[in-house]
Design a protein around this motif. Structure first.
Motif, PDB file in Angstrom:
ATOM      1  N   ARG A  79       0.837  -1.197   0.000  1.00 25.89           N
ATOM      2  CA  ARG A  79       0.000   0.000   0.000  1.00 25.89           C
ATOM      3  C   ARG A  79       0.879   1.257   0.000  1.00 25.89           C
ATOM      4  O   ARG A  79       0.556   2.246  -0.679  1.00 25.89           O
ATOM      5  N   LEU A  83       0.679   4.242  -2.816  1.00 29.29           N
ATOM      6  CA  LEU A  83       0.462   5.646  -2.473  1.00 29.29           C
ATOM      7  C   LEU A  83       1.591   6.522  -3.027  1.00 29.29           C
ATOM      8  O   LEU A  83       1.345   7.636  -3.507  1.00 29.29           O
ATOM      9  N   ASN A  95      -8.302   4.414  -2.428  1.00 32.06           N
ATOM     10  CA  ASN A  95      -8.003   3.453  -1.368  1.00 32.06           C
ATOM     11  C   ASN A  95      -8.806   2.169  -1.516  1.00 32.06           C
ATOM     12  O   ASN A  95      -8.295   1.073  -1.240  1.00 32.06           O
TER      13      ASN A  95
END
Length: 441
Positions: A79, A83, A95
């Protein structure tokens, strides 16, 4: 434990501290029982807000947190990469899409692909077991509850305001409440500082109580903070013979008497006593059930009754598998028109970019489908097909001359940084706002 001492200022005049939208009733722990035992229920206005002084309390060893799983390590690392990539590409991260794609990626991984993540999880589990043993060696008990952290004055104000208004999203409401709190007069802030101080003193008292055990709790006073109780009591005696043999084995060793029922003693385990003091209804019931089960087992052993071991059940043939009902096929979406124009590139869908640049969620597939539906267009196809279809429709409706902001020039001429700086203090659009604009074209 004596009740904390409170300074008793003179009673306030009526309507002394209204909030920005009216009078606020503060949540005060203990209610009438607190007042009867010497705890003032009302909050009083001082000349200036006084932040509560935080007392240093003796804290027991912190209970170790459960270790992360292999998937948690994988998810956090991947993740972070997604990002950073979104930041480099100057686009808002989705998300929900990231979580969905990472779940699919994890399921598709082979055991060899997961070896590194499993090794990290095994190391975390080993470290957790070490911390648990160290925690127990220091006298900690894994099953015990701990007092809930007290709220700050601002959080008490935030809760009171949110209960009054309701309906607003917490994210939007937090910005409004934060600005109002900064501009609130000192006299209006003081009740919340007073309530926060009382919660802090109650928390310190709970921590000090839970740090003691055995004979150290005899004659200690406490407040049963469970919502169904809210009354004061005291530990009258401790019976070491009735306690369990191990640190986690509780027995009915503590005789407790409540102030409103003198002479009526309750025998509690240490776990249930601490749960009552911390106000945890469920933990108190679990501790009581555990104590009751242990008492039945001891009684059976004392009476010499043989333990009944259930015989193994004869093997059973597994039931036939249930036949799954055939799912009804979903109706196919209407096909796109045959005369639809050729697909457009990202640099050609300026009207779609103009609509979605300040839209919450951006030009996601879900938003594009809703915008196409508002224009009475087909919602079938990929993201590129939806964008192309919507772009042709906006050109046909002469959207270029519409006074919608941002303008076409803003999208074409401004860089991302200049664009964000220009609309920094402007509220973003919701998909409902964009649907209304498209429907009115």
């Amino acid at each position: 434990m004596d009740p904390p001492s409170f300074a008793q200022p003179p009673p306030p005049p009526p309507n002394a501290y209204p909030s920005a939208t009216g009078a606020v009733t503060l949540p005060v722990l203990g209610g009438d029982q607190l007042a009867a035992a010497g705890y003032p229920v009302g909050a009083y206005v001082a000349q200036a807000p006084q932040a509560p002084e935080r007392k240093k309390h003796v804290d027991s060893a912190k209970k170790p947190k459960r270790p992360k799983t292999a998937y948690h390590f994988f998810y956090e690392a991947r993740r972070k990469q997604e990002l950073e990539r979104a930041k480099e590409e100057e686009r808002p991260p989705d998300n929900n899409l990231i979580s969905k794609n990472l779940g699919i990626e994890w399921k598709a991984m082979t055991p060899d692909d997961r070896k590194a993540w499993n090794a990290m999880a095994d190391a975390a589990r080993t470290e957790y077991n070490r911390q648990v043993q160290e925690f127990k060696d220091l006298g900690g008990r894994m099953d015990d509850v701990v007092p809930s952290k007290p709220l700050s004055a601002y959080m008490l104000y935030f809760q009171a305001k949110h209960r009054q208004q309701g309906g607003d999203k917490v994210i939007d409401f937090a910005k409004i409440a934060g600005a109002e709190w900064k501009g609130l007069p000192d006299a209006n802030k003081q009740p919340f500082y007073e309530a926060a101080r009382k919660q802090r003193e109650l928390y310190d008292a709970q921590v000090a109580f839970c740090a003691k055990s055995k004979d150290g709790l005899v004659n200690e006073k406490f407040l049963d903070s469970r919502p169904s109780a809210q009354r004061f009591g005291a530990v009258k005696s401790y019976d070491a013979a009735a306690d369990g043999p191990g640190i986690e084995d509780d027995g009915p060793a503590y005789a407790v008497e409540y102030d409103d029922s003198p002479g009526n003693l309750e025998l509690l385990s240490l776990g249930e006593l601490r749960a009552r003091v911390c106000g945890d209804e469920r933990a108190a019931k679990r501790a009581a059930s555990k104590l009751e089960a242990s008492a039945k087992k001891r009684k059976a052993l004392d009476e010499g009754a043989p333990l009944v071991v259930a015989e193994a059940a004869p093997p059973r043939h597994p039931p036939p598998p249930k036949q799954k009902k055939a799912k009804k096929p979903k109706p196919a979406p209407p096909p796109p028109p045959e005369d639809e124009g050729p697909p457009l590139g990202e640099d050609e869908i300026l009207h779609v970019v103009r609509l979605s640049r300040r839209l919450v969620g951006g030009a996601s597939v879900a938003n594009l489908k809703r915008m196409c539906a508002a224009a009475r267009l087909s919602v079938a196809g990929t993201k590129g097909a939806l964008s192309t279809r919507l772009e042709y429709h906006l050109r046909e409706k002469n959207f270029e001359s519409n006074d919608f902001e941002p303008s076409k020039a803003d999208v074409e001429d401004l860089s991302i940084d200049d664009f964000n700086a220009k609309y920094e203090n402007t509220e973003a659009y919701t998909i409902g706002d964009i649907e209304d604009i498209i429907a009115d074209l």
